[in-house]
Design a protein around this motif. Structure first.
Motif, short mmCIF file in Angstrom:
data_model
loop_
_atom_site.label_atom_id
_atom_site.label_comp_id
_atom_site.label_asym_id
_atom_site.label_seq_id
_atom_site.Cartn_x
_atom_site.Cartn_y
_atom_site.Cartn_z
N ALA A 1 0.85 -1.19 0.00
CA ALA A 1 0.00 0.00 0.00
C ALA A 1 0.88 1.24 0.00
CB ALA A 1 -0.91 0.00 1.22
N SER A 2 0.53 2.17 -0.86
CA SER A 2 1.20 3.47 -0.87
C SER A 2 0.22 4.49 -0.31
CB SER A 2 1.60 3.86 -2.29
OG SER A 2 2.49 2.91 -2.83
N ALA A 3 0.68 5.24 0.68
CA ALA A 3 -0.20 6.17 1.35
C ALA A 3 0.44 7.55 1.41
CB ALA A 3 -0.52 5.67 2.76
N LEU A 4 -0.40 8.55 1.32
CA LEU A 4 0.06 9.95 1.40
C LEU A 4 -0.59 10.58 2.62
CD1 LEU A 4 1.61 12.30 0.11
CD2 LEU A 4 -0.44 12.82 -1.22
N ASN A 5 0.24 11.06 3.51
CA ASN A 5 -0.26 11.65 4.75
C ASN A 5 0.62 12.81 5.14
OD1 ASN A 5 -1.76 12.00 7.08
ND2 ASN A 5 -0.53 10.55 8.26
N SER A 6 0.01 13.98 5.29
CA SER A 6 0.76 15.19 5.65
C SER A 6 1.92 15.43 4.70
CB SER A 6 1.27 15.10 7.09
OG SER A 6 0.19 14.97 7.99
N ASN A 7 1.64 15.22 3.41
CA ASN A 7 2.63 15.46 2.34
C ASN A 7 3.83 14.53 2.42
OD1 ASN A 7 1.18 17.56 1.05
ND2 ASN A 7 1.88 18.98 2.62
N ARG A 8 3.69 13.42 3.09
CA ARG A 8 4.75 12.42 3.14
C ARG A 8 4.21 11.10 2.62
NH1 ARG A 8 8.02 11.94 8.63
NH2 ARG A 8 9.12 10.49 7.27
N TRP A 9 5.08 10.41 1.89
CA TRP A 9 4.70 9.12 1.35
C TRP A 9 5.11 8.01 2.31
CZ3 TRP A 9 1.53 8.44 -2.63
CH2 TRP A 9 1.37 9.48 -3.54
N TYR A 10 4.25 7.02 2.40
CA TYR A 10 4.52 5.85 3.22
C TYR A 10 4.23 4.60 2.40
CZ TYR A 10 4.35 9.18 7.09
OH TYR A 10 4.58 10.25 7.90
N GLU A 11 4.98 3.54 2.70
CA GLU A 11 4.73 2.24 2.07
C GLU A 11 4.54 1.20 3.15
OE1 GLU A 11 7.19 2.58 -2.17
OE2 GLU A 11 7.86 1.22 -0.60
N TYR A 12 3.57 0.34 2.91
CA TYR A 12 3.27 -0.74 3.85
C TYR A 12 3.19 -2.05 3.07
CZ TYR A 12 1.83 3.31 6.60
OH TYR A 12 1.80 4.52 7.24
N TRP A 13 3.65 -3.13 3.71
CA TRP A 13 3.65 -4.43 3.07
C TRP A 13 2.89 -5.45 3.90
CZ3 TRP A 13 5.78 -5.57 -1.68
CH2 TRP A 13 6.59 -4.58 -2.26
N GLY A 14 2.25 -6.37 3.21
CA GLY A 14 1.66 -7.49 3.89
C GLY A 14 2.68 -8.59 4.10
N GLN A 15 2.25 -9.68 4.72
CA GLN A 15 3.18 -10.75 5.06
C GLN A 15 3.42 -11.71 3.92
OE1 GLN A 15 0.01 -10.82 5.69
NE2 GLN A 15 -0.69 -12.90 5.28
N GLY A 16 2.56 -11.66 2.89
CA GLY A 16 2.72 -12.52 1.74
C GLY A 16 1.89 -13.79 1.82
N THR A 17 1.55 -14.31 0.66
CA THR A 17 0.82 -15.56 0.57
C THR A 17 1.42 -16.39 -0.57
OG1 THR A 17 -1.40 -16.54 0.41
CG2 THR A 17 -0.99 -14.62 -0.97
N GLN A 18 1.58 -17.68 -0.31
CA GLN A 18 2.25 -18.56 -1.26
C GLN A 18 1.29 -19.02 -2.35
OE1 GLN A 18 5.62 -19.79 -1.35
NE2 GLN A 18 4.94 -20.52 -3.36
N VAL A 19 1.73 -18.90 -3.58
CA VAL A 19 1.00 -19.44 -4.73
C VAL A 19 1.91 -20.45 -5.41
CG1 VAL A 19 0.04 -18.94 -7.00
CG2 VAL A 19 -0.41 -17.38 -5.09
#
Length: 120
Positions: A98-116
């Protein structure tokens, strides 16, 4: 902060389909875009698809165009990856970002992943 939880991975035969889900929680009002990446054993993580959260604009890696579809449900704060015509080379751990914009700053968040895993 945004928390991400993926689900929907598993084992499927070549030619089959799977749908992955990534549910976001926390400060979801700041979401700008969400994306799927994958990492196969011994390989670097690679981009799969992305979707703009508000407008829904999508973009795909050439390797999955025409087979995978990314979508989102804004009300559920969830992004999906519908994977059709799966190939053994699609085997990987799939993670959402997820890319998020908050107070003019960018943040990135990741999930834990799922195996395919796609068997031939």
């Amino acid at each position: 902060q945004v928390q991400l939880v993926e689900s929907g991975g598993g084992l499927v035969q070549a030619g089959g389909s799977l749908r992955l889900s990534c549910a976001a929680s926390g400060r979801t009002s700041s979401l700008y875009a969400m994306a799927w990446f994958r990492q196969a054993p011994g390989k670097e993580r690679e981009f799969v698809a992305t979707i703009e959260w508000s407008g829904g604009t999508t973009n795909y890696a050439d390797s999955v165009k025409g087979r995978f579809t990314i979508s989102r449900d804004v009300a559920k704060n969830t992004v999906y990856l519908q994977m059709n015509s799966l190939k053994p080379e699609d085997t990987a751990v799939y993670s959402c970002k997820a890319s998020a914009l908050n107070s003019n700053r960018w943040y990135e968040y990741w999930g834990q992943g799922t195996q395919v895993t796609v068997s031939s």
